[in-house]
Design an enzyme around this catalytic site. Structure first.
Site, PDB file in Angstrom:
ATOM      1  N   ASN A   1       0.849  -1.183   0.000  1.00  0.00           N
ATOM      2  CA  ASN A   1       0.000   0.000   0.000  1.00  0.00           C
ATOM      3  C   ASN A   1       0.899   1.254   0.000  1.00  0.00           C
ATOM      4  O   ASN A   1       1.737   1.410   0.888  1.00  0.00           O
ATOM      5  CB  ASN A   1      -0.886  -0.039   1.264  1.00  0.00           C
ATOM      6  CG  ASN A   1      -1.823   1.132   1.358  1.00  0.00           C
ATOM      7  OD1 ASN A   1      -1.416   2.270   1.137  1.00  0.00           O
ATOM      8  ND2 ASN A   1      -3.068   0.884   1.709  1.00  0.00           N
TER       9      ASN A   1
ATOM     10  N   HIS B   1       0.921   6.034   2.188  1.00  0.00           N
ATOM     11  CA  HIS B   1       1.681   6.885   3.096  1.00  0.00           C
ATOM     12  C   HIS B   1       2.904   7.520   2.453  1.00  0.00           C
ATOM     13  O   HIS B   1       3.500   8.424   3.036  1.00  0.00           O
ATOM     14  CB  HIS B   1       1.979   6.159   4.399  1.00  0.00           C
ATOM     15  CG  HIS B   1       0.707   5.881   5.138  1.00  0.00           C
ATOM     16  ND1 HIS B   1      -0.143   6.896   5.522  1.00  0.00           N
ATOM     17  CD2 HIS B   1       0.093   4.730   5.473  1.00  0.00           C
ATOM     18  CE1 HIS B   1      -1.213   6.373   6.097  1.00  0.00           C
ATOM     19  NE2 HIS B   1      -1.092   5.060   6.073  1.00  0.00           N
TER      20      HIS B   1
ATOM     21  N   HIS C   1      -5.559   3.815  -1.719  1.00  0.00           N
ATOM     22  CA  HIS C   1      -6.913   4.182  -1.288  1.00  0.00           C
ATOM     23  C   HIS C   1      -7.225   5.580  -1.799  1.00  0.00           C
ATOM     24  O   HIS C   1      -6.632   6.556  -1.340  1.00  0.00           O
ATOM     25  CB  HIS C   1      -6.944   4.134   0.244  1.00  0.00           C
ATOM     26  CG  HIS C   1      -8.308   4.366   0.839  1.00  0.00           C
ATOM     27  ND1 HIS C   1      -8.549   4.202   2.186  1.00  0.00           N
ATOM     28  CD2 HIS C   1      -9.495   4.732   0.294  1.00  0.00           C
ATOM     29  CE1 HIS C   1      -9.817   4.473   2.444  1.00  0.00           C
ATOM     30  NE2 HIS C   1     -10.415   4.812   1.308  1.00  0.00           N
TER      31      HIS C   1
ATOM     32  N   ARG D   1      -9.381   8.271  -1.340  1.00  0.00           N
ATOM     33  CA  ARG D   1     -10.391   8.724  -0.380  1.00  0.00           C
ATOM     34  C   ARG D   1     -11.230   9.836  -0.989  1.00  0.00           C
ATOM     35  O   ARG D   1     -10.765  10.569  -1.854  1.00  0.00           O
ATOM     36  CB  ARG D   1      -9.707   9.238   0.893  1.00  0.00           C
ATOM     37  CG  ARG D   1      -9.244   8.138   1.809  1.00  0.00           C
ATOM     38  CD  ARG D   1      -8.631   8.726   3.063  1.00  0.00           C
ATOM     39  NE  ARG D   1      -8.477   7.697   4.062  1.00  0.00           N
ATOM     40  CZ  ARG D   1      -9.393   7.417   5.003  1.00  0.00           C
ATOM     41  NH1 ARG D   1     -10.500   8.140   5.081  1.00  0.00           N
ATOM     42  NH2 ARG D   1      -9.203   6.453   5.861  1.00  0.00           N
TER      43      ARG D   1
ATOM     44  N   ARG E   1      -7.069  12.926   0.635  1.00  0.00           N
ATOM     45  CA  ARG E   1      -6.060  13.414   1.594  1.00  0.00           C
ATOM     46  C   ARG E   1      -4.653  12.893   1.303  1.00  0.00           C
ATOM     47  O   ARG E   1      -3.683  13.450   1.748  1.00  0.00           O
ATOM     48  CB  ARG E   1      -6.456  13.083   3.024  1.00  0.00           C
ATOM     49  CG  ARG E   1      -6.320  11.614   3.362  1.00  0.00           C
ATOM     50  CD  ARG E   1      -6.402  11.396   4.846  1.00  0.00           C
ATOM     51  NE  ARG E   1      -7.768  11.545   5.324  1.00  0.00           N
ATOM     52  CZ  ARG E   1      -8.247  10.886   6.364  1.00  0.00           C
ATOM     53  NH1 ARG E   1      -7.467  10.069   7.037  1.00  0.00           N
ATOM     54  NH2 ARG E   1      -9.490  11.036   6.750  1.00  0.00           N
TER      55      ARG E   1
ATOM     56  N   GLU F   1      -8.527   0.732  -3.237  1.00  0.00           N
ATOM     57  CA  GLU F   1      -9.374   0.718  -2.052  1.00  0.00           C
ATOM     58  C   GLU F   1     -10.311   1.902  -2.153  1.00  0.00           C
ATOM     59  O   GLU F   1      -9.853   3.006  -2.500  1.00  0.00           O
ATOM     60  CB  GLU F   1      -8.461   0.931  -0.844  1.00  0.00           C
ATOM     61  CG  GLU F   1      -8.677   0.007   0.293  1.00  0.00           C
ATOM     62  CD  GLU F   1      -7.700   0.356   1.395  1.00  0.00           C
ATOM     63  OE1 GLU F   1      -8.062   1.172   2.252  1.00  0.00           O
ATOM     64  OE2 GLU F   1      -6.587  -0.177   1.384  1.00  0.00           O
TER      65      GLU F   1
ATOM     66  N   THR G   1      -8.544   3.722   8.119  1.00  0.00           N
ATOM     67  CA  THR G   1      -9.777   2.932   8.133  1.00  0.00           C
ATOM     68  C   THR G   1      -9.916   2.279   9.505  1.00  0.00           C
ATOM     69  O   THR G   1      -9.015   1.596   9.970  1.00  0.00           O
ATOM     70  CB  THR G   1      -9.706   1.843   7.037  1.00  0.00           C
ATOM     71  OG1 THR G   1      -9.236   2.449   5.841  1.00  0.00           O
ATOM     72  CG2 THR G   1     -11.053   1.215   6.805  1.00  0.00           C
TER      73      THR G   1
ATOM     74  N   GLU H   1     -11.121  -9.364   2.623  1.00  0.00           N
ATOM     75  CA  GLU H   1      -9.888  -8.983   3.311  1.00  0.00           C
ATOM     76  C   GLU H   1     -10.242  -8.886   4.794  1.00  0.00           C
ATOM     77  O   GLU H   1     -11.083  -8.072   5.193  1.00  0.00           O
ATOM     78  CB  GLU H   1      -9.336  -7.648   2.810  1.00  0.00           C
ATOM     79  CG  GLU H   1      -8.046  -7.287   3.552  1.00  0.00           C
ATOM     80  CD  GLU H   1      -7.454  -5.955   3.117  1.00  0.00           C
ATOM     81  OE1 GLU H   1      -7.682  -5.511   1.971  1.00  0.00           O
ATOM     82  OE2 GLU H   1      -6.761  -5.350   3.966  1.00  0.00           O
TER      83      GLU H   1
ATOM     84  N   HIS I   1      -4.152  -4.476   7.587  1.00  0.00           N
ATOM     85  CA  HIS I   1      -4.318  -3.365   8.524  1.00  0.00           C
ATOM     86  C   HIS I   1      -3.518  -3.624   9.789  1.00  0.00           C
ATOM     87  O   HIS I   1      -3.728  -4.616  10.473  1.00  0.00           O
ATOM     88  CB  HIS I   1      -5.772  -3.093   8.889  1.00  0.00           C
ATOM     89  CG  HIS I   1      -6.006  -1.639   9.155  1.00  0.00           C
ATOM     90  ND1 HIS I   1      -5.657  -1.049  10.342  1.00  0.00           N
ATOM     91  CD2 HIS I   1      -6.475  -0.656   8.361  1.00  0.00           C
ATOM     92  CE1 HIS I   1      -5.932   0.234  10.268  1.00  0.00           C
ATOM     93  NE2 HIS I   1      -6.421   0.512   9.086  1.00  0.00           N
TER      94      HIS I   1
HETATM   95  N1  PXP Z   1      -6.158  -2.875   4.132  1.00  0.00           N
HETATM   96  C1  PXP Z   1      -7.066  -1.879   4.200  1.00  0.00           C
HETATM   97  C2  PXP Z   1      -8.469  -2.181   3.778  1.00  0.00           C
HETATM   98  C3  PXP Z   1      -6.717  -0.598   4.640  1.00  0.00           C
HETATM   99  O1  PXP Z   1      -7.638   0.383   4.711  1.00  0.00           O
HETATM  100  C4  PXP Z   1      -5.381  -0.334   4.980  1.00  0.00           C
HETATM  101  C5  PXP Z   1      -4.979   1.054   5.399  1.00  0.00           C
HETATM  102  O2  PXP Z   1      -4.999   1.895   4.305  1.00  0.00           O
HETATM  103  C6  PXP Z   1      -4.464  -1.392   4.874  1.00  0.00           C
HETATM  104  C7  PXP Z   1      -4.875  -2.651   4.483  1.00  0.00           C
HETATM  105  C8  PXP Z   1      -3.021  -1.195   5.220  1.00  0.00           C
HETATM  106  O3  PXP Z   1      -2.912  -0.930   6.580  1.00  0.00           O
HETATM  107  P1  PXP Z   1      -1.528  -0.466   7.169  1.00  0.00           P
HETATM  108  O4  PXP Z   1      -1.189   0.833   6.533  1.00  0.00           O
HETATM  109  O5  PXP Z   1      -1.782  -0.381   8.641  1.00  0.00           O
HETATM  110  O6  PXP Z   1      -0.535  -1.556   6.807  1.00  0.00           O
END
Ligand code: PXP
Length: 239
Positions: A7, A10, A43, A45, A49, A70, A101, A151, A191
């Protein structure tokens, strides 16, 4: 052997902190793929953001493995997905005030709505995953809405305050994974997973894919993106 989907939200968060155009999540996605990631997830959003429309469009053009978008199950996002055509969509709940999330999608509460969203995305040739809490009723509802994958929300696992609590929470994940497997749903988890708590999942080969963002980006700030992704792949591929 499980797959790792990285992902890149960030990376965009750091960019947005300055409001300029670096670091670029598109470049990070390319590096993650070169390091061996099996896919990229971002994601989009509603408040944009971190990831924005330009990022999504360029990721679609450049990601060679698999692109997972996402998003909230709202008309605007469904239309964007149908036009950009990621390989897969993960439906998540979304609140503007949340930092990330916070919980799984309550599919049980709105099966008709989610069923329609799945139908529209399937028409566009996109697979659909439901991000849900480890609850067999939610698994069944996701299956009933013709989702392809679930998921499992692992955020609660990472927040456990004791080993006993962590074990109990992990048991819930195991039960949800077994329920999904009996319905022939694909199984992902994500997550709050990091280089330490991911090790517990070694005992759960039913999970086919891990979606991990923050811990990889946090590690990358210190050791570089390539090494951060490789370290996580080493763990996930050893399962
Ligand atoms: N899966 C989903 C559905 C999420 O919303 C997120 C956060 O964006 C993640 C996985 C990844 O989570 P993390 O950034 O804590 O690894």
């Amino acid at each position: 052997m499980a797959r790792l989907v990285v992902n890149v939200d960030h990376v965009a968060t750091v960019r947005q902190a300055r409001g300029i155009d670096v670091p670029d999540p598109v470049l990070a996605a390319g590096l993650a793929e070169l390091a061996g990631a099996d896919g990229i997830i971002c994601h989009l959003r509603e408040d944009r953001r971190h990831i924005n429309d330009r990022d999504l469009r360029l990721l679609r053009e450049t990601v060679k493995t698999s692109l997972n978008m996402e998003m909230a199950a709202v008309d605007e996002m469904v239309e964007i997905a149908a036009s950009v055509k990621p390989d897969m969509v993960t439906l998540v709940p979304e609140k503007r005030e949340e930092l990330t999330t916070e919980g799984g999608l309550d599919v049980v509460a709105r099966p008709d709505h989610y069923g329609k969203v799945v139908e529209r995305l399937h028409q566009a040739g996109i697979k659909v995953s439901f991000f849900i809490d480890p609850n067999p009723d939610q698994v069944e509802a996701a299956h009933g809405c013709r989702g392809d994958i679930i998921e499992i929300h692992t955020g609660h696992n990472s927040e456990a305050k004791s080993e006993d609590e962590a074990k109990r929470r992990f048991e819930r994940v195991v039960r949800a994974a077994r329920a999904a497997s009996s319905m022939d749903l694909g199984i992902s988890a994500g997550h709050g997973l990091n280089y330490i708590n991911i090790k517990r999942f070694e005992s759960l080969p039913l999970v086919e894919e891990y979606s991990i963002g923050h811990s990889i980006v946090a590690m990358a700030v210190l050791v570089g993106f390539d090494q951060a992704v490789r370290k996580m792949i080493e763990l996930v591929k050893s399962f």
